[in-house]
Design a protein around this motif. Structure first.
Motif, PDB file in Angstrom:
ATOM      1  N   SER A  63       0.825  -1.204   0.000  1.00 61.14           N
ATOM      2  CA  SER A  63       0.000   0.000   0.000  1.00 61.14           C
ATOM      3  C   SER A  63       0.860   1.255   0.000  1.00 61.14           C
ATOM      4  O   SER A  63       2.086   1.193   0.110  1.00 61.14           O
ATOM      5  CB  SER A  63      -0.917   0.002   1.221  1.00 61.14           C
ATOM      6  OG  SER A  63      -0.202   0.385   2.391  1.00 61.14           O
ATOM      7  N   ASP A  64       0.200   2.404  -0.082  1.00 59.34           N
ATOM      8  CA  ASP A  64       0.902   3.684  -0.047  1.00 59.34           C
ATOM      9  C   ASP A  64       1.162   4.158   1.379  1.00 59.34           C
ATOM     10  O   ASP A  64       1.810   5.196   1.578  1.00 59.34           O
ATOM     11  CB  ASP A  64       0.113   4.753  -0.806  1.00 59.34           C
ATOM     12  CG  ASP A  64      -1.331   4.888  -0.340  1.00 59.34           C
ATOM     13  OD1 ASP A  64      -1.843   3.947   0.308  1.00 59.34           O
ATOM     14  OD2 ASP A  64      -1.972   5.915  -0.640  1.00 59.34           O
ATOM     15  N   ASP A  65       0.694   3.410   2.372  1.00 59.45           N
ATOM     16  CA  ASP A  65       0.804   3.854   3.763  1.00 59.45           C
ATOM     17  C   ASP A  65       1.983   3.254   4.520  1.00 59.45           C
ATOM     18  O   ASP A  65       2.345   3.752   5.594  1.00 59.45           O
ATOM     19  CB  ASP A  65      -0.485   3.516   4.524  1.00 59.45           C
ATOM     20  CG  ASP A  65      -1.648   4.416   4.112  1.00 59.45           C
ATOM     21  OD1 ASP A  65      -1.379   5.499   3.564  1.00 59.45           O
ATOM     22  OD2 ASP A  65      -2.806   4.027   4.341  1.00 59.45           O
ATOM     23  N   PHE A  66       2.584   2.186   3.980  1.00 63.48           N
ATOM     24  CA  PHE A  66       3.638   1.486   4.709  1.00 63.48           C
ATOM     25  C   PHE A  66       4.766   1.053   3.776  1.00 63.48           C
ATOM     26  O   PHE A  66       4.555   0.848   2.584  1.00 63.48           O
ATOM     27  CB  PHE A  66       3.075   0.231   5.406  1.00 63.48           C
ATOM     28  CG  PHE A  66       2.044   0.525   6.443  1.00 63.48           C
ATOM     29  CD1 PHE A  66       2.401   0.750   7.763  1.00 63.48           C
ATOM     30  CD2 PHE A  66       0.701   0.591   6.094  1.00 63.48           C
ATOM     31  CE1 PHE A  66       1.440   1.040   8.722  1.00 63.48           C
ATOM     32  CE2 PHE A  66      -0.268   0.872   7.046  1.00 63.48           C
ATOM     33  CZ  PHE A  66       0.103   1.101   8.362  1.00 63.48           C
ATOM     34  N   ASN A  67       5.945   0.927   4.343  1.00 66.80           N
ATOM     35  CA  ASN A  67       7.063   0.270   3.677  1.00 66.80           C
ATOM     36  C   ASN A  67       7.075  -1.202   4.073  1.00 66.80           C
ATOM     37  O   ASN A  67       6.473  -1.592   5.076  1.00 66.80           O
ATOM     38  CB  ASN A  67       8.397   0.899   4.093  1.00 66.80           C
ATOM     39  CG  ASN A  67       8.506   2.352   3.699  1.00 66.80           C
ATOM     40  OD1 ASN A  67       8.159   2.745   2.590  1.00 66.80           O
ATOM     41  ND2 ASN A  67       9.000   3.183   4.618  1.00 66.80           N
ATOM     42  N   ALA A  68       7.822  -2.007   3.312  1.00 66.66           N
ATOM     43  CA  ALA A  68       8.060  -3.382   3.762  1.00 66.66           C
ATOM     44  C   ALA A  68       8.985  -3.327   4.974  1.00 66.66           C
ATOM     45  O   ALA A  68       8.713  -3.904   6.014  1.00 66.66           O
ATOM     46  CB  ALA A  68       8.672  -4.221   2.652  1.00 66.66           C
ATOM     47  N   ALA A  69      10.116  -2.608   4.824  1.00 65.05           N
ATOM     48  CA  ALA A  69      11.104  -2.377   5.894  1.00 65.05           C
ATOM     49  C   ALA A  69      11.678  -3.687   6.422  1.00 65.05           C
ATOM     50  O   ALA A  69      12.052  -4.551   5.642  1.00 65.05           O
ATOM     51  CB  ALA A  69      10.502  -1.498   6.986  1.00 65.05           C
ATOM     52  N   GLY A  70      11.759  -3.857   7.739  1.00 68.52           N
ATOM     53  CA  GLY A  70      12.407  -5.038   8.305  1.00 68.52           C
ATOM     54  C   GLY A  70      13.902  -4.854   8.413  1.00 68.52           C
ATOM     55  O   GLY A  70      14.416  -3.738   8.522  1.00 68.52           O
ATOM     56  N   GLY A  71      14.636  -5.970   8.335  1.00 71.79           N
ATOM     57  CA  GLY A  71      16.073  -5.940   8.552  1.00 71.79           C
ATOM     58  C   GLY A  71      16.897  -5.613   7.336  1.00 71.79           C
ATOM     59  O   GLY A  71      18.118  -5.492   7.432  1.00 71.79           O
ATOM     60  N   GLY A  72      16.269  -5.468   6.182  1.00 65.73           N
ATOM     61  CA  GLY A  72      17.008  -5.152   4.968  1.00 65.73           C
ATOM     62  C   GLY A  72      16.237  -5.549   3.734  1.00 65.73           C
ATOM     63  O   GLY A  72      15.162  -6.165   3.819  1.00 65.73           O
ATOM     64  N   ALA A  73      16.775  -5.214   2.564  1.00 65.95           N
ATOM     65  CA  ALA A  73      16.077  -5.469   1.306  1.00 65.95           C
ATOM     66  C   ALA A  73      15.891  -6.944   1.018  1.00 65.95           C
ATOM     67  O   ALA A  73      15.043  -7.322   0.202  1.00 65.95           O
ATOM     68  CB  ALA A  73      16.841  -4.814   0.153  1.00 65.95           C
ATOM     69  N   THR A  74      16.658  -7.799   1.666  1.00 63.53           N
ATOM     70  CA  THR A  74      16.525  -9.245   1.454  1.00 63.53           C
ATOM     71  C   THR A  74      15.828  -9.933   2.623  1.00 63.53           C
ATOM     72  O   THR A  74      15.780 -11.166   2.666  1.00 63.53           O
ATOM     73  CB  THR A  74      17.920  -9.881   1.257  1.00 63.53           C
ATOM     74  OG1 THR A  74      18.724  -9.632   2.419  1.00 63.53           O
ATOM     75  CG2 THR A  74      18.611  -9.298   0.034  1.00 63.53           C
ATOM     76  N   ASP A  75      15.302  -9.153   3.537  1.00 64.15           N
ATOM     77  CA  ASP A  75      14.602  -9.721   4.694  1.00 64.15           C
ATOM     78  C   ASP A  75      13.160 -10.018   4.299  1.00 64.15           C
ATOM     79  O   ASP A  75      12.237  -9.282   4.624  1.00 64.15           O
ATOM     80  CB  ASP A  75      14.657  -8.737   5.862  1.00 64.15           C
ATOM     81  CG  ASP A  75      14.201  -9.360   7.177  1.00 64.15           C
ATOM     82  OD1 ASP A  75      13.882 -10.558   7.179  1.00 64.15           O
ATOM     83  OD2 ASP A  75      14.170  -8.643   8.199  1.00 64.15           O
TER      84      ASP A  75
END
Length: 506
Positions: A76-88
């Motif tokens: 969605s436009d409201d959140f990033n995936a984020a987490g521990g990194g681009a491969t997380d």
């Protein structure tokens, strides 16, 4: 579950997962394998075990790393995936930047729901011959049909072009399954729900033993939602009118908005008056890392995923004693700005930057970290399990698949965003948090949904359903005509007649 491996995925005859999704008790049935299928379903107890296995898949919304809420929020436009990194988590990041492919889509988003459908098909086939009370048998069948409808609805609105399977498949037929037109899937969903409603109890009254099971109100709410997605607005509004009753009051099914918005997110506030379809979690499944996400875990994984990494309070701090989490679904600036000043802000978003500036707490910023976190599901240390297993995997906060404020706003939308009733429905949602009336319109309803339901997994579907996704998600890489649906996992295409969705073949 892979389509080509249906013979191993039909969980009958005791290969039922151990946790009971519709209460905090569990049903332990030793796995025996499908070779015992012919000898199973010999009594009510075994039929009930089969029903539990069908219910268990509804937990896909919030259990395991590959849960629907975190995945849908990321797109969605409201959140990033984020987490521990681009491969997380390759899948959640690929959905967040719209690079999702047949290789990166987690197979469980297809397989888990089909597993639920296959379990439902087996139970529906076996139930007629089970020697048990006919009224109970009718209720079991109704619940099973409603759950099958739920699972098909999740599949058709994410993958669109899917097979329609209504009975157990013989091994020889596994590789010849083909997709059906979406219209046929929706027609079956409607049929299942219409047949289910009369066989379900009007309300769940025995909350000790039956809390979390489906009622007539729950099935009607789901049917209203299905109609809305099909564009059958008059039918949708009629179903929701029954479910909702007088805006702000108590409906014939016992639903009523809870008095305080923040109370919706109290871990102890299970099965409150606003819950219509509630996904039940327990901290008693003793989930551990060796089987997390494999189906036997029954904790709410969203809880640990959305909290800030490295969260720690300062000495003598008055900040909440949150658990340090994994920093997934960091809140984007757009949602922060939309909710800033709204009474729902503090219950929805944790502003870590403000806490740090005030000397109250700190955290370890990580990938795509905005300093803003989804507070609705963030657990306190006092919420952690005292049982066996990994505490991170055993949070018992329930989540709402459908709640009353959601159905109020869907009915207002089905009414075209105009008229006295639509205005009253919108006003009731706002009045609950102390906000005054605002002129009703489709745009006003969409904005209210964004604020009220933030982080609950609805925003992406709302954007796609209303044709706003291409504009709202362009900066994230969304391509109109492609990304409204997900690619079918590659393993479902191998040696089968399943055809990949448009524009996902490269």
């Amino acid at each position: 579950m892979k389509l080509k491996n249906i013979k191993y995925s039909l969980v009958v005859c005791g290969a039922l997962f151990t946790a009971l999704s519709c209460s905090e008790d569990f049903l332990t049935v030793e796995p025996k394998g499908t070779s015992l299928e012919a000898n199973y379903y010999q009594n009510e107890s075994q039929a009930y075990a089969g029903l539990v296995a069908v219910y268990d898949i509804i937990g896909k919304q919030s259990k395991g790393f590959e849960n629907m809420i975190c995945m849908l929020n990321a797109g969605s436009d409201d959140f990033n995936a984020a987490g521990g990194g681009a491969t997380d988590g390759a899948g959640i990041h690929a959905f967040a930047d719209y690079s999702l492919s047949q290789s990166t889509i987690p197979g469980s988003f297809w397989g888990d729901f089909y597993q639920g459908i296959f379990r439902a098909n087996v139970l529906l086939q076996k139930l007629p011959a089970v020697p048990m009370d006919e009224a109970k048998k009718g209720r079991f069948a109704a619940e099973t049909k409603a759950l099958r409808a739920y699972y098909y609805f999740e599949l058709v609105r994410t993958f669109r072009n899917i097979p329609l399977i209504l009975e157990p498949i013989k091994t020889a037929d596994i590789f010849n399954v083909v997709q059906s037109a979406p219209e046929a899937i929706y027609a079956q969903i409607e049929k299942d729900l219409k047949e289910a409603i009369p066989g379900l109890p009007v309300k769940i009254t025995n909350m000790t033993e039956e809390a979390g099971r489906l009622s007539q109100g729950a099935a009607k709410a789901l049917l209203g939602k299905v109609y809305l997605y099909e564009g059958k607005n008059a039918l949708s509004a009629a179903e929701f009118a029954d479910v909702n009753g007088t805006p702000g009051g108590t409906s014939m099914y016992g639903y009523k908005l809870v008095d305080k918005f923040a109370d919706l997110w109290k871990v102890s506030n299970k099965f409150n008056s606003e819950a219509i379809i509630e996904i039940v979690h327990t901290d008693k499944s003793n989930a551990n890392w060796d089987f997390w996400g494999g189906g036997k875990d029954e904790g709410n994984s969203v809880c640990i995923m959305v909290g800030p990494r490295g969260y720690n309070r300062s000495t003598n701090s008055t900040a909440p004693d949150f658990v340090s989490g994994w920093s997934f679904n960091t809140v984007r600036q757009g949602l922060y700005d939309v909710l800033k000043g709204d009474p729902r802000f503090d219950a929805t978003i944790l502003d870590m930057k403000a806490l740090k500036d005030a000397g109250q707490a700190d955290w370890a910023p990580n990938y795509d970290d905005t300093g803003y976190f989804l507070r609705k599901f963030m657990p306190l240390n006092s919420d952690t399990s005292t049982g066996s297993g990994a505490t991170a995997l055993n949070y018992k906060q329930d989540v709402y698949a459908i709640r009353l404020a959601d159905t109020y706003l869907m009915e207002a939308e089905a009414l075209g965003g105009t008229g006295a009733r639509a205005q009253a429905l919108l006003d009731a949602v706002r009045a609950r948090v102390g906000l005054g009336s605002t002129p009703v319109s489709l745009d006003a309803i969409a904005l209210e949904r964004r604020k009220e339901l933030a982080g609950e997994g609805h925003r992406w579907f709302d954007l796609v359903r209303t044709g706003k996704a291409a504009a709202a998600l362009a900066s994230k890489g969304f391509q109109a005509g492609k990304n409204e649906i997900w690619p079918i996992p590659f393993k479902e295409l191998e040696n089968t007649k399943i055809v990949q969705n448009p524009n996902y073949n490269n």
